[in-house]
Design a protein around this motif. Structure first.
Motif, mmCIF file in Angstrom:
data_model
loop_
_atom_site.group_PDB
_atom_site.id
_atom_site.type_symbol
_atom_site.label_atom_id
_atom_site.label_comp_id
_atom_site.label_asym_id
_atom_site.label_seq_id
_atom_site.Cartn_x
_atom_site.Cartn_y
_atom_site.Cartn_z
ATOM 1 N N GLU A 157 0.831 -1.185 0.000
ATOM 2 C CA GLU A 157 0.000 0.000 0.000
ATOM 3 C C GLU A 157 0.879 1.253 0.000
ATOM 4 N N ARG A 167 -5.148 -1.235 -10.282
ATOM 5 C CA ARG A 167 -4.203 -0.616 -9.369
ATOM 6 C C ARG A 167 -2.971 -1.507 -9.368
ATOM 7 N N SER A 218 1.570 -0.114 -15.272
ATOM 8 C CA SER A 218 0.216 -0.575 -15.567
ATOM 9 C C SER A 218 0.226 -1.687 -16.611
ATOM 10 N N ASP A 224 -1.889 -3.839 -6.567
ATOM 11 C CA ASP A 224 -2.684 -5.020 -6.232
ATOM 12 C C ASP A 224 -2.120 -6.282 -6.879
ATOM 13 N N ARG A 229 -1.292 9.076 -8.275
ATOM 14 C CA ARG A 229 -2.157 8.265 -7.420
ATOM 15 C C ARG A 229 -2.088 6.812 -7.888
ATOM 16 N N PRO A 230 -2.532 5.858 -7.062
ATOM 17 C CA PRO A 230 -2.176 4.458 -7.314
ATOM 18 C C PRO A 230 -2.978 3.716 -8.370
ATOM 19 N N ALA A 231 -4.085 4.271 -8.880
ATOM 20 C CA ALA A 231 -4.946 3.513 -9.788
ATOM 21 C C ALA A 231 -4.931 4.078 -11.202
ATOM 22 N N ASN A 232 -5.028 3.174 -12.175
ATOM 23 C CA ASN A 232 -5.122 3.528 -13.590
ATOM 24 C C ASN A 232 -6.561 3.304 -14.037
#
Length: 320
Positions: free
Chosen positions: A6, A77, A307, A80, A68-71
């Motif tokens: 995280e 993410r 990604s 993950d 930020r962590p998500a595409n």
């Protein structure tokens, strides 16, 4: 899935705080198996015009804390699916290209032997050659996907064989890339000889110039990239001067009539599913980067690399 990491919560630790690693990843110099490692190569001795890209890795890391962590495009993410670290910088010797290249090869090879995908922050474009040497020693000859304003296949500069304009000629001569499955896109600008682009084609590369890309369109361009590479192992190198200097002013040899940051992002996203075993992002020169826009763009492109790796891992999990 790999062990989940995280990113620090910006509600408890502001993004402007803390020691700068890429996206605030764990800093780990010890080499062990990971899904990927971020490595800096602060080397610009081989630049032919503006110097200063030695400070590129630092600037990219600094700007990366904005990410930020998500595409949203890939609905993923990366953290993950991927376990990665920032491995710090490779030791280089200003003024000594050969020894610096040897250091790069040795360091990248140690990570690659563990099955880790290196993502290298440059530095001038000469560093791709020692990276390719390292990766080819582990994986065999590689397919090259090359985003750039320049082909970097010249034979020499001022009698020097190892500069940021020659790495892929040397890689071909050393048998560490397979030109029959390699492609260069985005070439433009003035050249030393009208035959420069055709010379790269004669060496075996498929070359799609910026002018040709605008005629056939970006979707067709990326279709040709995928067809050229197929399922082979791929090294992707991205020179920030692929972008127009309006979008990436902080670089050593800018060329007008380049691509937008949005177009570059779109093109990279269309490469999901290729078998990537290494990446680099080169030629960021922060001293000429107003508002750090070039560094932020570079960091975001590296996030697109992550990604792509995460999408591959997700697909593997779904097929298992």
């Amino acid at each position: 899935m790999s062990e989940k990491f995280e990113l620090p919560n910006p509600m408890t630790m502001p993004r402007f705080a803390g020691i700068r690693s890429f996206m605030r990843l764990p800093y780990q110099q010890e080499i062990e198996k990971k899904d990927y490692v971020i490595l800096g190569v602060p080397f610009d001795t081989s630049a032919s015009y503006r110097s200063g890209a030695r400070f590129g890795p630092e600037a990219i890391r600094r700007s990366s804390v904005l990410l930020r962590p998500a595409n949203v495009f890939h609905q993923i993410r990366p953290s993950d699916y991927l376990d990665g670290v920032d491995g710090g910088d490779v030791m280089v010797i200003p003024g000594n290209t050969q020894q610096s290249h040897q250091n790069i090869t040795a360091h990248v090879k140690e990570w690659a032997k563990e099955g880790t995908v290196p993502i290298v922050l440059g530095g001038d474009h000469s560093i791709s050659l020692p990276e390719l040497r390292a990766l080819a020693s582990v994986h065999g000859p590689l397919s090259l996907v090359h985003f750039d304003a320049h082909g970097d296949t010249w034979d020499e500069y001022w009698g020097e064989k190892y500069t940021h304009g020659t790495p892929f000629r040397r890689a071909l001569e050393e048998g560490i890339i397979d030109t029959s499955s390699s492609i260069q896109i985005g070439m433009r600008g003035t050249v030393y000889d009208p035959n420069d682009i055709n010379e790269a084609r004669e060496l075996g590369f498929e070359v799609i110039t910026a002018d040709e890309m605008r005629v056939i369109g970006l979707d067709e361009t990326m279709k040709r990239v995928r067809q050229r590479v197929e399922n082979k192992k791929v090294f992707l190198t991205f020179d920030i001067d692929f972008l127009d200097p309006v979008y990436a002013p902080g670089t050593g040899t800018p060329e007008i009539a380049g691509f937008t940051s949005a177009e570059a992002q779109q093109m990279l996203r269309e490469l999901a599913g290729l078998h990537f075993i290494g990446f680099d992002l080169v030629e960021v020169l922060p001293a000429l980067d107003p508002s750090e826009v070039t560094a932020l763009t570079a960091a975001t492109i590296v996030f697109e690399f992550l990604s792509l790796l995460a999408v591959c891992k997700r697909n593997q999990n779904e097929e298992a």
